[in-house]
Design a protein around this motif. Structure first.
Motif, short mmCIF file in Angstrom:
data_model
loop_
_atom_site.label_atom_id
_atom_site.label_comp_id
_atom_site.label_asym_id
_atom_site.label_seq_id
_atom_site.Cartn_x
_atom_site.Cartn_y
_atom_site.Cartn_z
N PRO A 267 -4.20 35.26 -14.48
CA PRO A 267 -3.71 34.01 -13.84
C PRO A 267 -3.23 33.00 -14.87
O PRO A 267 -3.86 32.81 -15.92
CB PRO A 267 -4.95 33.51 -13.08
N GLN A 268 -2.10 32.38 -14.60
CA GLN A 268 -1.48 31.45 -15.54
C GLN A 268 -1.55 30.03 -15.00
O GLN A 268 -1.50 29.79 -13.78
CB GLN A 268 -0.02 31.84 -15.77
N ASP A 269 -1.70 29.07 -15.93
CA ASP A 269 -1.69 27.64 -15.61
C ASP A 269 -0.26 27.13 -15.77
O ASP A 269 0.22 26.92 -16.89
CB ASP A 269 -2.65 26.88 -16.52
N LEU A 270 0.41 26.93 -14.65
CA LEU A 270 1.82 26.53 -14.69
C LEU A 270 2.00 25.08 -15.11
O LEU A 270 3.12 24.68 -15.45
CB LEU A 270 2.47 26.76 -13.33
N THR A 271 0.93 24.29 -15.11
CA THR A 271 1.06 22.89 -15.53
C THR A 271 1.31 22.78 -17.03
O THR A 271 1.86 21.78 -17.49
CB THR A 271 -0.21 22.12 -15.16
N LYS A 272 0.90 23.80 -17.76
CA LYS A 272 1.10 23.78 -19.21
C LYS A 272 2.35 24.53 -19.62
O LYS A 272 2.55 24.78 -20.80
CB LYS A 272 -0.12 24.38 -19.90
N LEU A 273 3.15 24.93 -18.65
CA LEU A 273 4.36 25.69 -18.95
C LEU A 273 5.40 24.79 -19.60
O LEU A 273 5.71 23.71 -19.10
CB LEU A 273 4.93 26.30 -17.67
N GLN A 274 5.90 25.18 -20.75
CA GLN A 274 6.88 24.40 -21.49
C GLN A 274 8.26 24.67 -20.91
O GLN A 274 8.74 25.80 -20.91
CB GLN A 274 6.85 24.78 -22.97
N THR A 275 8.88 23.64 -20.36
CA THR A 275 10.22 23.76 -19.80
C THR A 275 11.25 23.16 -20.73
O THR A 275 10.91 22.55 -21.76
CB THR A 275 10.28 23.08 -18.43
#
Length: 303
Positions: A267-275
């Motif tokens: 499971p991945q934490d999308l809040t920390k995804l660098q855009t």
């Protein structure tokens, strides 16, 4: 250890290596021989089948006084001597005229033998026109319910496939599909026909196919049979473990042959995804301070 033969020369070493068991066996060779008494039909048939089977066939010109159904030791001896696992024996007598015996061996011992009688015959020389070149891999066609229901006809089909199939190839060009061997089982008889494929103009990319009979043509009747037991037949078809395809995990295929793969991910934490950073999406200083204030109130309320 006493039965192990050790080579003394390089030539004998190469010979023993060629006869040693292999994961992928060589092309099956066939020995074609005639008995002590033969007719003109049988001799011509053996020569025609030899021309279809070349270059993986050996034709014996001398007569061999033997009866494979009564004593098969001579066939096993010649098989071991010439490294042939298939044989065709022709004979002729008053009780069984124009007789052919197709057989194969396993570990230099007779596995299956099927006796066929020739009732009608047409040779290659009787048909005028071009013939297929030597070494052409034929396409085998079997027609008739008996090849799928009767046990003897099933073994006959397997034996004929082994005898005429030729070398195993990975790909064949379209022009190389020029020879067809057709076997039909009908009313207790087997009809063998040989055709040459003609590729005609069709107005599109796929050519129109026509068949031209080239011989040999045989009308055969089933006589005696010597079939291996089910256990021995299963042992002869056993494949080494090294040749069996290894099962891959998380890979499946549907009925149409489409390949599917299953991927397991944490499971991945999308809040920390660098855009991607863009100037138009940057927050102003006031908006950033307001967001920080809201976060602080939420934290104090929870505490």
């Amino acid at each position: 250890m006493d039965g192990v033969v050790k080579p003394k020369t390089r030539q004998s070493k190469r010979f023993l290596e060629s006869r040693a068991p292999k994961l992928t066996e060589n092309v099956k060779n066939a020995m074609i021989m005639k008995g002590g008494n033969t007719s003109q039909v049988v001799s011509q048939t053996l020569k025609n089948i030899y021309s279809l089977k070349k270059p993986t066939a050996l034709l014996y010109k001398k007569k061999n006084i033997t009866r494979p159904f009564e004593d098969s030791t001579s066939m096993e001896f010649f098989s071991k001597k010439t490294d042939c696992s298939l044989f065709l024996f022709g004979s002729h007598n008053k009780k069984r005229p124009n007789n052919l015996i197709f057989g194969r061996l396993f570990d230099f011992h007779v596995l299956d033998m099927i006796e066929l009688g020739i009732e009608k015959y047409m040779s290659l020389s009787d048909v005028k026109g071009k013939t297929c070149p030597e070494g052409t891999k034929p396409m085998l066609v079997f027609a008739g319910d008996s090849f799928n229901t009767d046990n003897e006809y099933k073994r006959l089909k397997s034996l004929l496939i082994d005898f005429f199939r030729g070398p195993t190839v990975s790909a064949v060009r379209l022009a190389g599909l020029e020879h067809v061997l057709h076997f039909t089982a009908l009313d207790g008889k087997i009809y063998m026909r040989s055709y040459r494929c003609l590729l005609k103009m069709s107005g599109c990319r796929t050519p129109r196919i026509e068949l031209e009979e080239i011989g040999p043509s045989l009308d055969l009747v089933l006589r005696r049979t010597h079939l291996a037991s089910d256990d021995l037949y299963k042992l002869a078809h056993k494949q080494p473990k090294a040749l069996k395809p290894k099962k891959k995990k998380n890979i499946s295929h549907d009925v149409f042959g489409t390949k599917f793969g299953r991927v397991h991910m944490q499971p991945q934490d999308l809040t920390k995804l660098q855009t991607r950073k863009m100037k138009g999406l940057r927050k102003r200083k006031g908006e950033a301070m307001a967001d920080e204030g809201k976060k602080a109130k939420i934290v104090n309320g929870q505490s």
